[in-house]
Design a protein around this motif. Structure first.
Motif, PDB file in Angstrom:
ATOM      1  N   GLY A  26      10.438   7.659  10.766  1.00  0.00           N
ATOM      2  CA  GLY A  26      11.033   6.836  11.826  1.00  0.00           C
ATOM      3  C   GLY A  26      11.739   5.650  11.198  1.00  0.00           C
ATOM      4  N   ILE A  27      11.396   4.446  11.663  1.00  0.00           N
ATOM      5  CA  ILE A  27      11.965   3.226  11.080  1.00  0.00           C
ATOM      6  C   ILE A  27      10.832   2.235  10.813  1.00  0.00           C
ATOM      7  CG2 ILE A  27      13.482   1.228  11.480  1.00  0.00           C
ATOM      8  CD1 ILE A  27      15.134   3.751  11.135  1.00  0.00           C
ATOM      9  N   GLY A  28      10.885   1.621   9.653  1.00  0.00           N
ATOM     10  CA  GLY A  28       9.871   0.666   9.225  1.00  0.00           C
ATOM     11  C   GLY A  28       9.875   0.679   7.713  1.00  0.00           C
ATOM     12  N   CYS A  29       9.118  -0.233   7.078  1.00  0.00           N
ATOM     13  CA  CYS A  29       9.032  -0.192   5.607  1.00  0.00           C
ATOM     14  C   CYS A  29       8.533   1.176   5.178  1.00  0.00           C
ATOM     15  CB  CYS A  29       8.060  -1.259   5.111  1.00  0.00           C
ATOM     16  SG  CYS A  29       8.575  -2.933   5.441  1.00  0.00           S
TER      17      CYS A  29
ATOM     18  N   GLY B  97       0.805  -1.222   0.000  1.00  0.00           N
ATOM     19  CA  GLY B  97       0.000   0.000   0.000  1.00  0.00           C
ATOM     20  C   GLY B  97       0.833   1.265   0.000  1.00  0.00           C
ATOM     21  N   ASP B  98       2.056   1.177   0.490  1.00  0.00           N
ATOM     22  CA  ASP B  98       2.878   2.391   0.598  1.00  0.00           C
ATOM     23  C   ASP B  98       3.134   3.050  -0.768  1.00  0.00           C
ATOM     24  OD1 ASP B  98       2.871   1.634   3.217  1.00  0.00           O
ATOM     25  OD2 ASP B  98       4.997   1.133   3.359  1.00  0.00           O
ATOM     26  N   PHE B  99       3.059   2.253  -1.854  1.00  0.00           N
ATOM     27  CA  PHE B  99       3.203   2.843  -3.196  1.00  0.00           C
ATOM     28  C   PHE B  99       2.094   3.868  -3.446  1.00  0.00           C
ATOM     29  CE2 PHE B  99       5.496  -1.187  -4.111  1.00  0.00           C
ATOM     30  CZ  PHE B  99       6.619  -0.684  -4.746  1.00  0.00           C
TER      31      PHE B  99
ATOM     32  N   LEU C 233      15.093   7.667  13.959  1.00  0.00           N
ATOM     33  CA  LEU C 233      15.117   6.426  14.736  1.00  0.00           C
ATOM     34  C   LEU C 233      13.695   5.893  14.884  1.00  0.00           C
ATOM     35  CD1 LEU C 233      17.480   7.588  17.610  1.00  0.00           C
ATOM     36  CD2 LEU C 233      18.077   6.183  15.645  1.00  0.00           C
ATOM     37  N   HIS C 234      13.580   4.639  15.290  1.00  0.00           N
ATOM     38  CA  HIS C 234      12.259   4.031  15.450  1.00  0.00           C
ATOM     39  C   HIS C 234      11.434   4.827  16.472  1.00  0.00           C
ATOM     40  CE1 HIS C 234       9.300   1.053  14.932  1.00  0.00           C
ATOM     41  NE2 HIS C 234       9.549   0.335  16.006  1.00  0.00           N
ATOM     42  N   GLY C 235      10.290   5.323  16.028  1.00  0.00           N
ATOM     43  CA  GLY C 235       9.391   6.053  16.926  1.00  0.00           C
ATOM     44  C   GLY C 235       9.698   7.524  17.099  1.00  0.00           C
TER      45      GLY C 235
ATOM     46  N   GLU D 245      -1.610  -2.254  10.186  1.00  0.00           N
ATOM     47  CA  GLU D 245      -1.979  -3.095  11.334  1.00  0.00           C
ATOM     48  C   GLU D 245      -0.983  -4.240  11.556  1.00  0.00           C
ATOM     49  OE1 GLU D 245      -6.154  -4.112  10.972  1.00  0.00           O
ATOM     50  OE2 GLU D 245      -6.775  -2.038  11.294  1.00  0.00           O
ATOM     51  N   ILE D 246       0.289  -3.956  11.295  1.00  0.00           N
ATOM     52  CA  ILE D 246       1.335  -4.985  11.456  1.00  0.00           C
ATOM     53  C   ILE D 246       2.706  -4.305  11.445  1.00  0.00           C
ATOM     54  CG2 ILE D 246       1.868  -5.514   9.002  1.00  0.00           C
ATOM     55  CD1 ILE D 246       0.928  -8.272  11.363  1.00  0.00           C
ATOM     56  N   TYR D 247       3.701  -4.980  12.020  1.00  0.00           N
ATOM     57  CA  TYR D 247       5.087  -4.547  11.806  1.00  0.00           C
ATOM     58  C   TYR D 247       5.548  -5.217  10.518  1.00  0.00           C
ATOM     59  CZ  TYR D 247       5.723  -3.308  16.841  1.00  0.00           C
ATOM     60  OH  TYR D 247       5.644  -2.768  18.093  1.00  0.00           O
ATOM     61  N   GLY D 248       5.678  -4.440   9.442  1.00  0.00           N
ATOM     62  CA  GLY D 248       6.084  -5.036   8.175  1.00  0.00           C
ATOM     63  C   GLY D 248       7.577  -5.331   8.118  1.00  0.00           C
TER      64      GLY D 248
ATOM     65  N   ALA E 151       3.485   2.381  18.992  1.00  0.00           N
ATOM     66  CA  ALA E 151       4.123   1.541  20.016  1.00  0.00           C
ATOM     67  C   ALA E 151       5.237   2.396  20.615  1.00  0.00           C
ATOM     68  CB  ALA E 151       4.637   0.245  19.404  1.00  0.00           C
ATOM     69  N   ILE E 152       6.448   2.206  20.121  1.00  0.00           N
ATOM     70  CA  ILE E 152       7.599   2.908  20.717  1.00  0.00           C
ATOM     71  C   ILE E 152       7.468   4.430  20.656  1.00  0.00           C
ATOM     72  CG2 ILE E 152       8.962   2.862  18.575  1.00  0.00           C
ATOM     73  CD1 ILE E 152      11.426   2.210  20.306  1.00  0.00           C
ATOM     74  N   GLY E 153       6.773   4.942  19.627  1.00  0.00           N
ATOM     75  CA  GLY E 153       6.725   6.408  19.457  1.00  0.00           C
ATOM     76  C   GLY E 153       5.495   7.070  20.031  1.00  0.00           C
TER      77      GLY E 153
ATOM     78  N   GLY F 184       5.368   7.609   8.817  1.00  0.00           N
ATOM     79  CA  GLY F 184       5.826   6.396   9.495  1.00  0.00           C
ATOM     80  C   GLY F 184       4.739   5.348   9.516  1.00  0.00           C
ATOM     81  N   GLY F 185       4.993   4.296  10.277  1.00  0.00           N
ATOM     82  CA  GLY F 185       4.043   3.189  10.362  1.00  0.00           C
ATOM     83  C   GLY F 185       3.288   3.198  11.674  1.00  0.00           C
ATOM     84  N   ASP F 186       2.350   2.256  11.779  1.00  0.00           N
ATOM     85  CA  ASP F 186       1.538   2.134  12.993  1.00  0.00           C
ATOM     86  C   ASP F 186       2.396   1.662  14.166  1.00  0.00           C
ATOM     87  OD1 ASP F 186       1.268   0.083  10.835  1.00  0.00           O
ATOM     88  OD2 ASP F 186       0.647  -1.186  12.506  1.00  0.00           O
TER      89      ASP F 186
HETATM   90  C1  TPP Z   1      14.649   1.075  19.060  1.00  0.00           C
HETATM   91  C2  TPP Z   1      14.214   0.067  18.058  1.00  0.00           C
HETATM   92  N1  TPP Z   1      13.387  -0.918  18.462  1.00  0.00           N
HETATM   93  C3  TPP Z   1      12.951  -1.842  17.561  1.00  0.00           C
HETATM   94  C4  TPP Z   1      13.372  -1.771  16.260  1.00  0.00           C
HETATM   95  C5  TPP Z   1      12.930  -2.837  15.286  1.00  0.00           C
HETATM   96  N2  TPP Z   1      11.900  -2.370  14.387  1.00  0.00           N
HETATM   97  C6  TPP Z   1      12.211  -1.803  13.203  1.00  0.00           C
HETATM   98  S1  TPP Z   1      10.871  -1.391  12.302  1.00  0.00           S
HETATM   99  C7  TPP Z   1       9.839  -1.990  13.523  1.00  0.00           C
HETATM  100  C8  TPP Z   1       8.354  -1.946  13.368  1.00  0.00           C
HETATM  101  C9  TPP Z   1       7.887  -1.449  12.056  1.00  0.00           C
HETATM  102  O1  TPP Z   1       6.483  -1.423  11.991  1.00  0.00           O
HETATM  103  P1  TPP Z   1       5.742  -0.153  11.463  1.00  0.00           P
HETATM  104  O2  TPP Z   1       6.197   1.071  12.134  1.00  0.00           O
HETATM  105  O3  TPP Z   1       4.279  -0.444  11.557  1.00  0.00           O
HETATM  106  O4  TPP Z   1       6.219  -0.014   9.951  1.00  0.00           O
HETATM  107  P2  TPP Z   1       5.925  -0.925   8.689  1.00  0.00           P
HETATM  108  O5  TPP Z   1       7.173  -1.719   8.484  1.00  0.00           O
HETATM  109  O6  TPP Z   1       4.749  -1.772   8.989  1.00  0.00           O
HETATM  110  O7  TPP Z   1       5.680   0.058   7.607  1.00  0.00           O
HETATM  111  C10 TPP Z   1      10.550  -2.487  14.597  1.00  0.00           C
HETATM  112  C11 TPP Z   1       9.944  -3.075  15.803  1.00  0.00           C
HETATM  113  C12 TPP Z   1      14.247  -0.711  15.891  1.00  0.00           C
HETATM  114  N3  TPP Z   1      14.675  -0.563  14.640  1.00  0.00           N
HETATM  115  N4  TPP Z   1      14.651   0.186  16.810  1.00  0.00           N
END
Ligand code: TPP
Ligand code: SF4
Ligand code: MG
Length: 287
Positions: free
Chosen positions: A49-52, A22-24, A68-70, A123-126, A99-101, A92-94
């Motif tokens: 942040g961090i994620g797909c 879906g990100d496309f 950084l993540h969150g 609705e998932i960590y991709g 969660a962390i953010g 960013g993602g869910d």
């Molecule tokens: C401090 C820290 N904790 C955990 C991670 C591992 N981590 C990277 S992405 C992610 C979750 C990604 O899920 P989301 O934000 O929903 O993005 P999506 O990939 O679904 O787009 C996690 C837990 C990290 N990179 N840094």
């Protein structure tokens, strides 16, 4: 009249998301919104942040920070505070956002920081291969929850409204025309604009077809300034697409500008005298 085209916002990097992600659709909508608004890439910053989903800034020709993540929101807030003239978009993602953010979301909302926050909600960590996220459904099966998710999801739209976000909307990656319009209005909004963009993860939580059955447009007679009605829509089952809530109030940048103006107009000696008098009184008190 815009002089820029959506393709002007593409970077030289090609997205590496899975086919059908879906990100496309979210990225395509963002390119089109930026073109419709004729945003100057040199005055636009996309912070993730961090994620797909958080890879998005790499694929845009604007400035970008992959943090950084969150942490997209605090960094985006800092960018906006440092230079209120910039257009700042946090993405960013869910998992990243809720969660962390999560601690950053209500504060950006209540401060009415003049940025747009675009969450690609699948609705998932991709990126980390399909663990349950805070928006995963109760009993949802995923690689980390083969017997079903034991937790209830949080509701980002209701949370945003409760926290004081002045623009709360939901869009979908599979309806790019409407999502483009939402992003455009969110960027134009003076204050904190939040968009929950349904963005299916075709690899770990393929809701592409099922979500199409669950979406409905906000009713044409919905009063976007009515907070109670916005809550009702946010709490309703299924997914209501469109703007749920919009409020006009001073943004953080405007309030800080007012404070600066007051400070500049005040006399420093008088302020120091008053501070010293209070300090003296406090020290003089027996403990
Ligand atoms: C401090 C820290 N904790 C955990 C991670 C591992 N981590 C990277 S992405 C992610 C979750 C990604 O899920 P989301 O934000 O929903 O993005 P999506 O990939 O679904 O787009 C996690 C837990 C990290 N990179 N840094
Ligand atoms: S794992 Fe899911 S969210 Fe990540 S790129 Fe693939 S489809 Fe998209
Ligand atoms: Mg996710």
């Amino acid at each position: 009249m815009s002089t820029r085209k959506p393709s002007d916002y593409k970077s030289e990097l090609k997205p590496i998301w899975c086919p059908g992600c879906g990100d496309f659709g979210v990225l395509a909508s963002l390119y089109r919104s930026m073109a419709d608004l004729d945003l100057d890439p040199a005055q636009t910053v996309i912070v993730s942040g961090i994620g797909c989903s958080s890879r998005l800034p790499h694929f845009a020709s604007t400035y970008g920070i992959h943090t950084l993540h969150g942490r997209p929101l605090p960094v985006a807030m800092g960018v906006k505070l440092a230079n209120p003239e910039l257009t700042v978009i946090a993405v960013g993602g869910d998992g990243d956002g809720f969660a962390i953010g999560l601690g950053h979301f209500p504060h950006a909302a209540r401060r009415n920081v003049d940025i747009t926050y675009l969450v690609m909600d699948n609705e998932i960590y991709g990126l980390t291969k399909g663990q349950a996220s805070p928006t995963s459904l109760y009993e949802q099966k995923a690689p980390s929850t083969p017997f079903g998710n034991p937790e209830d999801p949080l509701n980002p739209l209701a949370l945003g409204i409760a926290a004081g976000a002045s623009f709360v909307a939901r869009g979908a990656s599979f309806n790019t025309k409407a999502l483009t319009e939402l992003i455009t209005q969110a960027i134009e909004h003076k204050g904190f604009s939040y968009i929950d963009a349904l963005s299916p993860c075709t690899t770990f939580n393929n809701t592409q077809e099922s979500w199409k059955e669950l979406v409905r447009d906000v009713a044409p007679d919905h009063d976007v300034t009515n907070r109670e009605q916005a809550f009702e829509l946010a709490l309703k089952g299924g997914f209501t697409l469109g703007i749920l809530y919009r409020q006009e109030r001073l943004s953080q940048s405007e309030r800080y500008r007012n404070i600066l103006d007051k400070a500049k107009a005040s006399d420093v000696d008088t302020m120091l005298d008053s501070f010293n008098a209070r300090k003296g009184a406090a020290i003089g008190k027996p403990s």
